[in-house]
Design an enzyme around this catalytic site. Structure first.
Site, PDB file in Angstrom:
ATOM      1  CG  ASP A  74     -15.827  18.392  20.147  1.00 37.58           C
ATOM      2  OD1 ASP A  74     -14.431  19.066  21.246  1.00 37.58           O
ATOM      3  OD2 ASP A  74     -15.906  17.666  20.340  1.00 37.58           O
ATOM      4  CG  HIS A  75     -11.147  21.426  17.900  1.00 39.36           C
ATOM      5  ND1 HIS A  75     -10.529  22.330  18.288  1.00 39.36           N
ATOM      6  CD2 HIS A  75     -11.424  22.204  16.360  1.00 39.36           C
ATOM      7  CE1 HIS A  75     -10.835  23.147  17.584  1.00 39.36           C
ATOM      8  NE2 HIS A  75     -11.025  23.199  16.757  1.00 39.36           N
ATOM      9  CG  LEU A 248     -11.594  15.573  25.774  1.00 37.47           C
ATOM     10  CD1 LEU A 248     -10.735  14.965  26.716  1.00 37.47           C
ATOM     11  CD2 LEU A 248     -13.199  15.136  26.113  1.00 37.47           C
ATOM     12  CG  HIS A 249     -10.077  21.115  21.976  1.00 37.36           C
ATOM     13  ND1 HIS A 249     -10.118  21.086  20.735  1.00 37.36           N
ATOM     14  CD2 HIS A 249      -9.471  20.907  23.241  1.00 37.36           C
ATOM     15  CE1 HIS A 249      -8.296  20.811  21.508  1.00 37.36           C
ATOM     16  NE2 HIS A 249      -7.942  20.982  22.452  1.00 37.36           N
ATOM     17  N   PRO A 250     -15.551  21.287  23.448  1.00 36.51           N
ATOM     18  CG  PRO A 250     -16.279  20.306  25.653  1.00 36.51           C
ATOM     19  CD  PRO A 250     -15.216  20.224  24.872  1.00 36.51           C
TER      20      PRO A 250
END
Length: 344
Positions: A74-75, A248-250
């Protein structure tokens, strides 16, 4: 709620509608597009995953793939927030009395503050001289505000969102129940490696260096988050641990590959060891992209559509790109576009 198999072949799905279980929708092929959390959850519920984990829940194993739900990436990001000495931010639009006009302008004229997400400036840079490519991403926002709507600034302000793009942290997504409505256990493991912690310290220092340049002097009314009390490396890490939010980059929990921990065949997007079952979403990425994942996910979907339709892929293109170590930046090339004219 699960993929239905006939042996190793996916033949349909069971699903809920209005809270009631329906068995089942039949299909010649099933394509999972649930994202990096729901797709591995659905695979595990369907008997595709680590056989030991599935056995403990009493799930019959269709295919033993220990990589399902592993490799979660994630980020993470924080806000570096400043007070603005000049009235140039969009803070007035947040006042309750101004919000109806913002909505009216957008609904009827597609203009005004509602016509933009306001992340209209950003960039990438290196946190140190050892990395070969920019590993930090910045977004600039002309207001000081959190995603939940709270703000430490009573008036005009601005902020930069910053975080490392290529963290070496790896997490997992694991079901804890056979109930599809039960959320899976998510372990992101943020800040769990020395390199990740180092990059976070560098990210804050770089952001502060940018925001205190002479060009910002007319606007700089002082940092309010994290604030002047956060200076040492330990203080920075403590603040990041308390204040950071997911971007919100899973991704990467059913990664493509051919090794024992891969889940999806990169040549067909089918799940290893099964037939008629593909995964097409951010979970198939081997590692998170150096930037937002929306466009890469669209590219994955386009490529998967071509594979499903049997289209011949375009030949590989040999194009130049920036090589930091070789000191060979890209040069603009003149291209003739018409008689007596050129473009770059």
């Amino acid at each position: 709620t699960k993929v239905v198999f006939d042996g190793k072949r996916a033949v349909g799905v069971d699903y809920l509608r209005a809270g009631r279980l329906h068995r089942h929708a039949r299909a010649n092929e099933v394509v999972l597009c649930g994202g990096a959390i729901n797709s591995p959850q659905l695979l595990q519920l369907s008997g595709v995953g680590n056989s030991d984990d599935l056995g403990r829940l009493g799930i019959d194993v269709v295919e033993d793939l220990p990589g399902v739900g592993e490799n979660l990436q994630d980020h993470l990001e924080v806000y570096i927030q400043y007070v603005s000495k000049l009235p140039v931010s969009i803070a007035p639009g947040l006042r309750y009395r101004n919000r109806p006009k913002v909505g009216f302008d957008w609904l009827f004229f597609r203009k005004g503050l509602g016509a933009s997400n306001h992340f209209e400036a950003g960039g990438f840079c290196r946190g140190n001289d050892e990395v070969d490519y920019p590993n930090l991403m910045f977004h600039f926002l002309p207001v000081a505000i959190r995603y939940d709507g709270t703000s430490p600034v009573k008036g005009h302000g601005y902020q930069v969102h910053v975080g490392p793009m290529y963290s070496d942290v790896r997490g997992s997504v694991k079901i804890t129940s056979t109930d599809p409505k039960q959320y899976p256990a998510l372990r992101f493991n943020y800040l769990s490696t020395p390199n990740d912690r180092r990059e976070w310290i560098e990210a804050i220092h770089v952001a502060r260096d940018i925001l205190t340049q002479p060009a910002f002097e007319p606007f700089n009314g002082g940092e309010v988050s994290p604030g002047p009390s956060v200076r040492t490396d330990d203080e920075i890490l403590d603040w990041v641990a308390r204040d950071a939010e997911t971007a919100l980059h899973p991704s990467c929990t059913a990664r493509m590959g051919t090794d024992s921990m891969s889940v999806v065949d990169p040549e067909s997007m089918t799940v290893h060891g099964t037939e008629g079952l593909r995964v097409v979403d951010a979970s198939v990425m081997p590692y998170v992209t150096n930037g937002n994942i929306y466009a890469p996910v669209m590219m994955v979907a386009e490529k998967a559509a071509d594979l499903i339709l049997g289209r011949t892929p375009l030949p590989a293109a040999d194009v130049p790109y920036y090589r930091y170590r070789d000191n060979t930046p890209l040069q603009a090339t003149a291209v003739r576009v018409g008689q007596g004219s050129e473009a770059t």
